[in-house]
Design a protein around this motif. Structure first.
Motif, PDB file in Angstrom:
ATOM      1  N   GLU A 210       0.825  -1.204   0.000  1.00  0.00           N
ATOM      2  CA  GLU A 210       0.000   0.000   0.000  1.00  0.00           C
ATOM      3  C   GLU A 210       0.862   1.257   0.000  1.00  0.00           C
ATOM      4  O   GLU A 210       0.587   2.223  -0.717  1.00  0.00           O
ATOM      5  N   ALA A 211       1.925   1.250   0.802  1.00  0.00           N
ATOM      6  CA  ALA A 211       2.828   2.405   0.847  1.00  0.00           C
ATOM      7  C   ALA A 211       3.493   2.631  -0.504  1.00  0.00           C
ATOM      8  O   ALA A 211       3.682   3.774  -0.937  1.00  0.00           O
ATOM      9  N   LEU A 212       3.847   1.541  -1.192  1.00  0.00           N
ATOM     10  CA  LEU A 212       4.473   1.659  -2.507  1.00  0.00           C
ATOM     11  C   LEU A 212       3.499   2.220  -3.539  1.00  0.00           C
ATOM     12  O   LEU A 212       3.875   3.040  -4.380  1.00  0.00           O
ATOM     13  N   VAL A 213       2.254   1.776  -3.493  1.00  0.00           N
ATOM     14  CA  VAL A 213       1.245   2.310  -4.412  1.00  0.00           C
ATOM     15  C   VAL A 213       1.056   3.795  -4.174  1.00  0.00           C
ATOM     16  O   VAL A 213       1.005   4.604  -5.110  1.00  0.00           O
ATOM     17  N   ARG A 214       0.969   4.169  -2.907  1.00  0.00           N
ATOM     18  CA  ARG A 214       0.793   5.586  -2.563  1.00  0.00           C
ATOM     19  C   ARG A 214       1.989   6.409  -3.055  1.00  0.00           C
ATOM     20  O   ARG A 214       1.815   7.496  -3.634  1.00  0.00           O
ATOM     21  N   LYS A 215       3.193   5.877  -2.851  1.00  0.00           N
ATOM     22  CA  LYS A 215       4.396   6.587  -3.287  1.00  0.00           C
ATOM     23  C   LYS A 215       4.406   6.743  -4.799  1.00  0.00           C
ATOM     24  O   LYS A 215       4.772   7.802  -5.332  1.00  0.00           O
ATOM     25  N   THR A 216       4.008   5.688  -5.501  1.00  0.00           N
ATOM     26  CA  THR A 216       3.974   5.739  -6.957  1.00  0.00           C
ATOM     27  C   THR A 216       3.067   6.856  -7.453  1.00  0.00           C
ATOM     28  O   THR A 216       3.380   7.553  -8.413  1.00  0.00           O
ATOM     29  N   LEU A 217       1.939   7.030  -6.781  1.00  0.00           N
ATOM     30  CA  LEU A 217       1.023   8.104  -7.165  1.00  0.00           C
ATOM     31  C   LEU A 217       1.599   9.476  -6.805  1.00  0.00           C
ATOM     32  O   LEU A 217       1.491  10.432  -7.580  1.00  0.00           O
ATOM     33  N   GLU A 218       2.202   9.563  -5.637  1.00  0.00           N
ATOM     34  CA  GLU A 218       2.708  10.860  -5.167  1.00  0.00           C
ATOM     35  C   GLU A 218       3.804  11.426  -6.059  1.00  0.00           C
ATOM     36  O   GLU A 218       3.969  12.645  -6.154  1.00  0.00           O
ATOM     37  N   ILE A 219       4.571  10.554  -6.723  1.00  0.00           N
ATOM     38  CA  ILE A 219       5.685  11.034  -7.545  1.00  0.00           C
ATOM     39  C   ILE A 219       5.325  11.130  -9.018  1.00  0.00           C
ATOM     40  O   ILE A 219       6.204  11.324  -9.859  1.00  0.00           O
ATOM     41  N   ARG A 220       4.041  11.025  -9.344  1.00  0.00           N
ATOM     42  CA  ARG A 220       3.643  11.175 -10.739  1.00  0.00           C
ATOM     43  C   ARG A 220       3.974  12.587 -11.229  1.00  0.00           C
ATOM     44  O   ARG A 220       3.788  13.565 -10.490  1.00  0.00           O
ATOM     45  N   PRO A 221       4.438  12.726 -12.456  1.00  0.00           N
ATOM     46  CA  PRO A 221       4.687  14.060 -13.009  1.00  0.00           C
ATOM     47  C   PRO A 221       3.425  14.913 -12.978  1.00  0.00           C
ATOM     48  O   PRO A 221       2.304  14.392 -13.128  1.00  0.00           O
ATOM     49  N   ALA A 222       3.600  16.191 -12.782  1.00  0.00           N
ATOM     50  CA  ALA A 222       2.463  17.095 -12.609  1.00  0.00           C
ATOM     51  C   ALA A 222       1.520  17.111 -13.798  1.00  0.00           C
ATOM     52  O   ALA A 222       0.329  17.403 -13.658  1.00  0.00           O
ATOM     53  N   ASP A 223       2.033  16.825 -14.989  1.00  0.00           N
ATOM     54  CA  ASP A 223       1.196  16.881 -16.187  1.00  0.00           C
ATOM     55  C   ASP A 223       0.584  15.523 -16.547  1.00  0.00           C
ATOM     56  O   ASP A 223       0.073  15.335 -17.648  1.00  0.00           O
ATOM     57  N   SER A 224       0.622  14.592 -15.606  1.00  0.00           N
ATOM     58  CA  SER A 224       0.088  13.254 -15.874  1.00  0.00           C
ATOM     59  C   SER A 224      -1.434  13.241 -15.882  1.00  0.00           C
ATOM     60  O   SER A 224      -2.096  14.130 -15.347  1.00  0.00           O
ATOM     61  N   LYS A 225      -1.985  12.164 -16.469  1.00  0.00           N
ATOM     62  CA  LYS A 225      -3.422  11.951 -16.435  1.00  0.00           C
ATOM     63  C   LYS A 225      -3.858  11.600 -15.011  1.00  0.00           C
ATOM     64  O   LYS A 225      -3.067  11.156 -14.187  1.00  0.00           O
ATOM     65  N   THR A 226      -5.134  11.796 -14.732  1.00  0.00           N
ATOM     66  CA  THR A 226      -5.700  11.311 -13.484  1.00  0.00           C
ATOM     67  C   THR A 226      -5.409   9.821 -13.352  1.00  0.00           C
ATOM     68  O   THR A 226      -5.433   9.085 -14.329  1.00  0.00           O
TER      69      THR A 226
END
Length: 405
Positions: A210-226
């Motif tokens: 769960e922590a890894l999934v959350r981290k993956t989302l948190e570091i998405r580039p600002a211009d990424s899709k939802t």
């Protein structure tokens, strides 16, 4: 069936979506069990549903049952002696924890997974399932949602192709898999050691996941899709294992102990897979149609900015650099051994990354990615106002078997 003047059509203003009584729920289980009980008898299927409704994932409102009824109907026209309302169509929904990344922010959400959409054969072709889904889509937007925990999307897995549910807003997403047969040949050499995982090992791993999934989302580039992700928490995994243990005990008088496998021992550098067995063959001595499903493959690389285990890279991305192929192959090899022991026909992984494809082909050079177009079509309905295709503008992170319901 012959036309029955006492039955309304699906557009009738007197139809309503309600929650069934226990008697009405049992009535629907007896009808839909023919379609979904798999290797179980009707009696065992009813017991299984009772067991599954009492798991941590489902109790205390985690599962909700729905039926469509005609509020103007005074008696059941198919059985005038019955004391229950006539369910015109039915389904159930599972409350799941989810994360949504949008405009640089991660939001905690709930998601309702829809399962067991059913209409009695005698009642079909009247638009009841369509009406139920129309009303269900509206109901789920607020069902069990709060200001702090909104419901931003719902999911279902269609076994009738991609078109039917699309008309009600559940759009099809990538639905592919790769498989290898249960082990019958000599194991592949030169693979790292994979040790089995047992029930007591899983809670800590799910917390890390769960922590890894959350981290993956948190570091998405600002211009990424939802992006959306169902959380692969321990409650979800245990629901799958309660399901397999019940069926295995009915067929084989024993319960599976090995729930997955892991390579490595140093935290932050391990790779693991969790799985579940699904039995569809009524003969416990036969393997045909039985599948060991990989629920989740996790690469615990804390330094990775494109962590592969979430399934964002399907087949053609940067993950295919060979770095993790051998480790995943070792995990799949243990899965093959388990599949053979439990009379499974094959091992199947959904929406495989390039590394998973390469690993699978180490075990079976003829393995190919299959893009499903009829069964288990992952479909998602986005609730906020949105223009254009949801499937093209949203990334479904970790679209693996653990999300199925």
């Amino acid at each position: 069936m012959a036309s029955n003047p006492n039955l309304p059509d699906g557009k009738s203003p007197t139809l309503a979506l309600v929650h069934p009584t226990e008697e009405e729920k049992l009535h629907q289980f007896k009808l839909n069990g023919v379609q979904w009980r798999g290797a179980l008898s009707e009696e065992a299927y009813l017991r299984r549903e009772e067991v599954l409704s009492s798991q941590a994932l489902t109790r205390d409102g985690g599962i909700t049952y729905w039926i469509l009824i005609d509020t103007a109907m005074k008696e059941n026209p198919l059985d005038p002696t019955s004391s229950i309302r006539l369910p015109l169509a039915s389904c159930e929904t599972y409350r799941k924890k989810a994360l949504v990344w949008q405009n640089g922010k991660v939001t905690e959400s709930i998601c309702h997974g829809i399962g067991s959409v059913f209409c009695n054969k005698q009642l079909r072709r009247r638009g009841y399932a369509q009406r139920m889904l129309q009303q269900l889509g509206k109901a789920l937007e607020t069902h069990q949602a709060t200001e702090k925990m909104p419901c931003l999307f719902s999911v279902l897995f269609s076994d009738i192709g991609k078109e039917f549910y699309t008309q009600f807003g559940w759009e099809p997403f990538n639905s592919s898999h790769i498989s290898v047969p249960a082990r019958t040949n000599t194991p592949v050499d030169d693979l790292p050691t994979a040790r089995p995982l047992f029930a007591e090992d899983l809670e800590e791993l799910c917390q890390i996941d769960e922590a890894l999934v959350r981290k993956t989302l948190e570091i998405r580039p600002a211009d990424s899709k939802t992006a959306v992700a169902l959380i692969p928490d321990i409650e979800t995994i245990r629901w799958f294992h309660a399901r397999e243990e019940f069926v295995a005990n009915e067929l084989h008088n024993k319960k599976p102990k090995v729930k997955g496998a892991i390579v490595g021992s140093e935290k932050g550098k391990r790779i693991w897979a969790l799985w579940t067995r699904m039995f569809y063959n009524e003969n416990p001595k036969e393997s045909k149609n039985n599948i060991l499903h990989i629920l989740r493959i996790v690469i615990e690389d804390e330094g990775s900015s494109s962590w592969e285990g979430v399934g964002t890279d399907h087949v053609n991305g940067s993950a295919g650099n060979g770095k993790h192929d051998a480790a995943i192959a070792a995990l799949l090899q243990v899965a093959q051994q388990e599949a053979q022991e439990w009379n499974m026909e094959e091992v199947e992984a959904w929406n495989p990354t390039s590394a998973t494809v390469s690993a699978t082909q180490k075990l079976d050079p003829n393995a190919i990615v299959v893009n499903r177009d009829m069964e288990s079509i992952a479909s998602l309905k986005w609730f906020p106002n949105h223009e254009g295709s949801v499937a093209e503008s949203i990334d479904w992170i970790g679209n693996e078997k653990y999300g199925w319901c």
